[in-house]
Every structure is written in structure tokens, then in C-alpha cells.
Design an enzyme around this catalytic site. Structure first.
Site, PDB file in Angstrom:
ATOM      1  CB  CYS A 117     113.183  83.814  10.456  1.00 49.58           C
ATOM      2  SG  CYS A 117     111.754  84.636   9.356  1.00 49.58           S
ATOM      3  CG  ASP A 305     108.991  94.480   5.425  1.00 48.04           C
ATOM      4  OD1 ASP A 305     110.253  94.872   5.442  1.00 48.04           O
ATOM      5  OD2 ASP A 305     108.824  92.662   5.030  1.00 48.04           O
TER       6      ASP A 305
END
Ligand code: EPZ
Length: 430
Positions: A117, A305
Site C-alpha cells: 500500500c 500511525d
């Protein structure tokens, strides 16, 4: 194409309610198919990744009943198909959790190999290593992972890499494998613990989630449960950095402060005041923040994240900051966008050197991925002038009502989808 348009340059002030953890919910929804009885799950975030996953669950034949935006009832007694289609995997990487759930319950699973990704190649070799150790035969045929086992037997598995996905996936399969399985060098994220707690609420016997060693005593079947997803520590941290970057005063509600410790520590290092309550955290930033160094690590280290969110905050801090991204190989793309807003950044391999500037200038930027997109919105809110963020579909995958929640704490942000709406916003904000 929808965009966010932002007029920044003023502090965010107020309280914001944090939703359920997307990365816990994705795994828990799939684990719900491991029983033939009915499972009720609430505090789900209403985001596109969750809605796509619910579609994939109903596509294999399970009954999925949406009670409200944040609550779903699942009954998998009608599951007929152990093969997940390519479209589902393309839409949501977390579809790889079907491998552990279907293998654990039906001893067979066919799931497309997830591609890479925007943040890296994202292999799943550790997942497959775990399934093979449990006695499954795992082959890859025309892009599909086929895993099957006469029976699943306990094993002692030492992961070569600390992986959230592999830890959760193999834990699910082992929950219904015969005997005692030991998993070592596991991920300890709060959402790993949440999945273990969910499985235990269905009758599994999993001990040690959140520590370095998980011990699982397999059970032949799992039963009904009602379960509430933990709060999303990454959504919470994103709003905490929004407060910091805009010199604001924001309280995030419905959080578990312990899950935010690494983020809180960095905010304090940069000069914020952080106050912790039982289920809330308040972040106040009065003056220009100071630079710092950060290295992303598996939990309880600083989360990858939360890397773009601290990056955009560092861009406006005093002094030179350094980020080392040790988890993913391609998670600095947002810094190219930030440079277009005037940031002073140098990237060398997995290290970014950010020399703080007094101010950024509004620009049109593109969200390269979910967390980077949210970070660019933070940059826009910390910047005088107008910023437009394209490709917000990435942001909507993981942030529920993001613009609405930001307006609730004073942000001038709107979701627009035409030049006319952009002009209207510009006229309104002056
Ligand atoms: C989960 O991804 C999260 N996604 C990611 O959040 C998060 O960034 C990541 O964990 C790390 O915390 C979900 O939970 C759906 P990993 P996951 O396996 O499980 C390597 C977001 O923004 N690795 O912990 O795929 C891998 O390449 C998303 O919500 C292997 O080498 O991450 C990476 O370098 C982005 N072999 C490292 O481990 C494997 O078999 C950590 O990946 C598996 C992983």
C-alpha cells in the site's frame, strides 16, 4: 472528487468525543464469524473501512444486521463460503484476518494475497509462518492464499518480526487449535489485547495478550457474546496533535490515557501541558513548541500511525527535529506535500530532518494515505490562509465525521466537492 478546505491560523478549543478503535474493530468483526451463535458488537467507528469489512462478512453468507451507526449484530451460522474475493481484499487489507478466523473454525480459507500500500510493501510471511506451525498447509496459487488443515495442532511460535496483523491472525487460528499454543515476540498494541478479550468473551482461553508471550489453550467451539470496542488511541492522538499544532486547548473524551502514554510524553517534551483524567486527556499549548527527536516502535513505543501527526507539528516548532520511521519503508510522502506549504525538510532513508519554520503557507495538497491525510489537515489548521486537501477518501477510511468533529472545536473546515463550493467557503471566511 471530495476535498477538505480549511482556513487555518487560529487555536482549536473545546472537547471532542473519540470513537471505537478501527484497527481493533476490523479484526473483531472477522473474529465474530468464529461462532455459529449471535454476536453483538458496539462502539464501532462509522468509517468506510468498517463498512467495507461488514460487506465482506455478509458476502461469505453471514447474517449482518446494522442496529445503528456504531452497533452491529452478526450470526455466521449461515456462512457457506470460505473464499474471500479479490475486490474485498483490494478494498480492505484487513481482509487477511479471514485467514485466521476461517482456518480456525472451518480448517480452510482462501484469501487473496494483500498487495502493498502507500506506506510500504506489507508482506504477510509471518502470518503464513504461524498457520504452517499450527499444522496448516499453506500454498499461494494465482494470487490467492489457500490454507487448509485436517486439524490444527498447538505449537510454539516465535515471530521473526513484531507484527500486529500476524499476532492477531495466528491468535485467532490458535484459539480453536487443539492443545496449548505459545506465541512469542508478539505485538502488544491495545487492539491486540482487545481482540484477545473479545475471543475470551466468546469462550476462548487466551492469556498474556499485551505482554511478550501469549499462551492459548485451544477450545472446540466459541459462543455468543456482546462486546464493546476500545477507544481509538490513534484518533485520540490525532486530535491531541491538532491542539498542539494550533496552540489550542482540547480535551479528548472517552479515551484510555494509558494507551496514549508515548504520545503524551512527546507532547510534553515539545512544551505542551497535558492533563490526564480517568477517561479523558487535555492538551494545552500556549507558546511555540520545541523540537524533539522520535523513533517509531511497536507498542508501547511511539506509534508509527502517529508519525505524520508529530511530523507536521515539528515543522512549526523551534529548532531542528528528527524522525526515524522504523516500521514502514515509505511513510514520509506527506513531507513532500508539507514542503509545498513551506516546511524545511530533508529525508535520508528512514530518517527525516525537520528544521522548524515560523509559519507555513496554505496550499493545495494531496493525502497520500490515511494518517498522512489527517496530518495535512492539521498542517492546514495551523497555517494562516486557505489549504485544500485532496484525496480525502483515505481520511474517511479511518476518521468518523472528521471535519464535523474538528468544527466542534473551532476549526474552519468544510467538505467540498466543487469549485463553486470552494468559492462559497472563501467568501464566507473572508
Ligand atoms: C497494523 O498493520 C495497522 N493496520 C497499521 O495501521 C499499523 O500501522 C501497523 O499495524 C503497525 O502498528 C491494521 O491494524 C488494520 P504489522 P499491520 O504487521 O498489521 C512487517 C492505519 O493507519 N511485517 O504490525 O499490517 C511489516 O512490513 C494502519 O490504521 C512483515 O515483515 O502491520 C512492517 O514493516 C496503517 N511480515 C512491520 O512488520 C509480516 O508477516 C509491522 O507491520 C507482517 C508484517
Amino acid at each position: 472528487m471530495e476535498q477538505y478546505i480549511i482556513k487555518g491560523g487560529h487555536p482549536l478549543v473545546g472537547e471532542v468525543e473519540i470513537g471505537g478503535a478501527k484497527n481493533a474493530a476490523l479484526a473483531i468483526l472477522v473474529a465474530a464469524i468464529m461462532t455459529d451463535e449471535t454476536v453483538l458488537i458496539d462502539n464501532l467507528p462509522d468509517v468506510s473501512d468498517i463498512n467495507v469489512m461488514l460487506e465482506a462478512i455478509s458476502e461469505i453468507g453471514a447474517m449482518v444486521q446494522r442496529i445503528d451507526r456504531h452497533t452491529v449484530r452478526i450470526n455466521a451460522s449461515t456462512v457457506k463460503n470460505v473464499s474471500i474475493d479479490y475486490d474485498s481484499m483490494k478494498k480492505i487489507r484487513g481482509s487477511y484476518y479471514f485467514l485466521g478466523a476461517l482456518l480456525g473454525k472451518y480448517h480452510r480459507a482462501e484469501v487473496p494475497l494483500p498487495g502493498g500500500c502507500n506506506i510500504g510493501s506489507r508482506p504477510i510471511d509471518q502470518h503464513l509462518k504461524g498457520f504452517r506451525a499450527l499444522g496448516a498447509e499453506v500454498t499461494i496459487e494465482s494470487g490467492m492464499v489457500i490454507a487448509e488443515a485436517e486439524e490444527l495442532k498447538c505449537s510454539h511460535i516465535f515471530f521473526d518480526v513484531v507484527s500486529v496483523g500476524a499476532t492477531i491472525n495466528v491468535m485467532m487460528a490458535a484459539a480453536m487449535a487443539e492443545g496449548k499454543t505459545i506465541l512469542e515476540n508478539v505485538a502488544k498494541e491495545p487492539h491486540v489485547v482487545d481482540v484477545a478479550n473479545f475471543l475470551n468473551s466468546m469462550g476462548a482461553n487466551i492469556k498474556g495478550a499485551g505482554t511478550d508471550v501469549i499462551r492459548i489453550k485451544g477450545v472446540p467451539r466459541l459462543h455468543k457474546t456482546e462486546y464493546s470496542i476500545i477507544p481509538d488511541q490513534i484518533e485520540a492522538g490525532t486530535f491531541m496533535f491538532a491542539a498542539a499544532a494550533t496552540k489550542g486547548d482540547v480535551t479528548v473524551l472517552n479515551v484510555i490515557p494509558k494507551h496514549l502514554e508515548a504520545t503524551t510524553a512527546k507532547l510534553i517534551e515539545m512544551g505542551c501541558e497535558v492533563e490526564e483524567f480517568d477517561d479523558a486527556v487535555r492538551v494545552v499549548a500556549k507558546d511555540r513548541l520545541k523540537s524533539t527527536h522520535v523513533k517509531t516502535l511497536p507498542y508501547p513505543g511511539y506509534p508509527t500511525d502517529m508519525q505524520p501527526q508529530i511530523g507536521v507539528t515539528m515543522a512549526l516548532s523551534e529548532g531542528t527535529s528528527v524522525i526515524t520511521e522504523s516500521i514502514f519503508e515509505n511513510r514520509f510522502k506527506y513531507l513532500d506535500e508539507l514542503s509545498r506549504m513551506g516546511a524545511n525538510v530533508k529525508i535520508e532513508g528512514n530518517t527525516a530532518i525537520i528544521a522548524g519554520v515560523e509559519r507555513l503557507s496554505g496550499a493545495r495538497v494531496g493525502a497520500p494515505d490515511l494518517r498522512a491525510g489527517a496530518a495535512l489537515v492539521i498542517a492546514g489548521m495551523a497555517t494562516e490562509g486557505i489549504t485544500i486537501v485532496d484525496d480525502i477518501i483515505y481520511i474517511q477510511r479511518g476518521y468518523e465525521r472528521f471535519d464535523e468533529k474538528l468544527r466542534g472545536i473551532g476549526a474552519m473546515i468544510e467538505l467540498v466537492s466543487s469549485e463553486k463550493e470552494i468559492q462559497k467557503f472563501k467568501l464566507k471566511v473572508g
